[in-house]
Design an enzyme around this catalytic site. Structure first.
Site, PDB file in Angstrom:
ATOM      1  N   GLY A 225      -5.247  -4.331   7.409  1.00 15.33           N
ATOM      2  CA  GLY A 225      -6.295  -3.318   7.506  1.00 15.33           C
ATOM      3  C   GLY A 225      -7.327  -3.559   8.583  1.00 15.33           C
ATOM      4  O   GLY A 225      -7.822  -2.604   9.194  1.00 15.33           O
TER       5      GLY A 225
ATOM      6  N   THR B 212       0.861  -1.175   0.000  1.00 13.25           N
ATOM      7  CA  THR B 212       0.000   0.000   0.000  1.00 13.25           C
ATOM      8  C   THR B 212       0.904   1.233   0.000  1.00 13.25           C
ATOM      9  O   THR B 212       2.011   1.181   0.512  1.00 13.25           O
ATOM     10  CB  THR B 212      -0.844  -0.045   1.296  1.00 13.25           C
ATOM     11  OG1 THR B 212      -1.761  -1.099   1.151  1.00 13.25           O
ATOM     12  CG2 THR B 212      -1.572   1.245   1.574  1.00 13.25           C
TER      13      THR B 212
HETATM   14  N1  ASP Z   1      -3.792  -1.689   4.767  1.00 14.35           N
HETATM   15  C1  ASP Z   1      -4.014  -2.352   3.516  1.00 14.35           C
HETATM   16  C2  ASP Z   1      -5.321  -3.119   3.562  1.00 14.35           C
HETATM   17  O1  ASP Z   1      -5.569  -3.766   4.546  1.00 14.35           O
HETATM   18  C3  ASP Z   1      -2.946  -3.299   3.132  1.00 14.35           C
HETATM   19  C4  ASP Z   1      -1.511  -2.788   3.206  1.00 14.35           C
HETATM   20  O2  ASP Z   1      -1.223  -1.842   3.913  1.00 14.35           O
HETATM   21  O3  ASP Z   1      -0.640  -3.350   2.508  1.00 14.35           O
HETATM   22  O4  ASP Z   1      -6.050  -3.108   2.594  1.00 14.35           O
END
Ligand code: ASP
Length: 311
Positions: A232, A178
């Protein structure tokens, strides 16, 4: 010369990122793209652009790179599609925009900004968000643009193991991330932006923290701007980005202390793994994570200037 402080911090995802899994060439690629994103946003701030413009431009560079799990590098869902989430927030007026589960949008972060500026809503999802996108002449791309062999192999592996996989879980070795950015501009305004493809093999319309204001993204001039990365579900349950802001507002903690308390104590108590980048209106930056690595970079008018990957 302008003496007001400016700052920019960004991340390209946190996770199990170990030196021994990284070739020098791959590491150089990551560093170069992080540097480019940092430079792009910081140059705008130097020219007097708003924090909002700087975080959007920074995130777009990372979305356009296949190295990160956002935009072009977004991971595959269980059905072999891409469903991307993004959000942006303006700390000067608490305005925010977000999209969840959108496909075919080149830069979901820009669509989020349009939701903020051109609609009366904060969060649009799926088909409806795409309908809105059509009214805004936003750049679209077909499935080929988002196809990436490595991502596709990650999906096959996740399916074989019947897991919904974070991009940074140990099972999948190669790509993390992300993406997100926070900034302080010469006007003293701060902003945050976050964009993601979510989790490999996700189903049932799963949405993570990234488009949820207060969970994966938050900005308020009175406290801080925060962009998160990690599992997340935990970031939603911990209301992580807003919690950092609350610790500053209600308990008077410094940016650094508030970030550390949330990432190294509160998140860990619920087994949440990940990290965040944050900035306050004085230009302080904080980039804590409780994983083995986080792609990250920061530059400030006070002389901070780095691109880092490992702990
Ligand atoms: N936070 C993101 C999600 O859960 C994933 C990530 O940070 O790589 O969609």
């Amino acid at each position: 010369m302008n003496t007001a402080p400016i700052s920019l911090a960004l991340h390209g995802g946190a996770g199990t990122i170990n030196r021994d899994q990284m070739s020098p060439e791959k590491e150089a690629n990551y560093r170069a793209t992080l540097q480019l994103a940092l430079q792009t946003g910081y140059a705008l701030l130097e020219k007097g652009a708003s924090a909002l413009d700087a975080v959007e431009a920074t995130v777009k560079v990372l979305e356009d790179s296949p190295l990160f799990n956002a935009g072009k590098g977004a991971v595959f869902t269980n059905t072999g599609t891409h469903e991307m989430d993004a959000s942006i927030m303006d700390g000067s007026n608490l305005e925010a925009g977000a999209v969840a589960g959108v496909s075919g949008i080149k830069n979901p972060i820009s669509l989020s900004r349009m939701v903020m500026e051109k609609s009366e809503h904060v969060l649009l999802m799926g088909e409806g968000a795409l309908e809105f996108a059509k009214t805004q002449n936003i750049a679209q791309e077909n499935a080929d643009y988002f196809y990436d062999e490595l991502r596709f192999n990650q999906l096959q592996e996740a399916k074989k193991n019947n897991v919904t996989q974070l991009d940074h879980s140990p099972l999948n070795e190669k790509k993390y991330g992300t993406v997100g950015a926070v900034a302080l501009d010469v006007q003293g305004n701060i902003a945050a932006a976050t964009s993601t493809g979510g989790m490999t093999n996700k189903k049932f319309g799963r949405v993570g923290d990234s488009p949820i204001i207060g969970a994966g993204n938050y900005a308020n001039n009175a406290t801080c701007a925060v962009s998160c990365t990690g599992s997340g579900e935990f970031f939603i349950r911990g209301v992580v980005a807003y919690d950092v802001s609350c610790l500053m507002e209600y308990k008077g903690l410094s940016l650094e202390d508030a970030c550390n308390e949330v990432v190294h104590n509160r998140l860990l108590k619920i087994n949440g793994d990940g990290g965040l980048v944050a900035v306050d209106a004085q230009g302080n930056v904080s980039l804590p994570f409780n994983t083995s690595g986080m792609y990250r970079a920061a530059k400030t008018s006070e002389g901070i200037d780095f691109v880092e990957i490992y702990k």
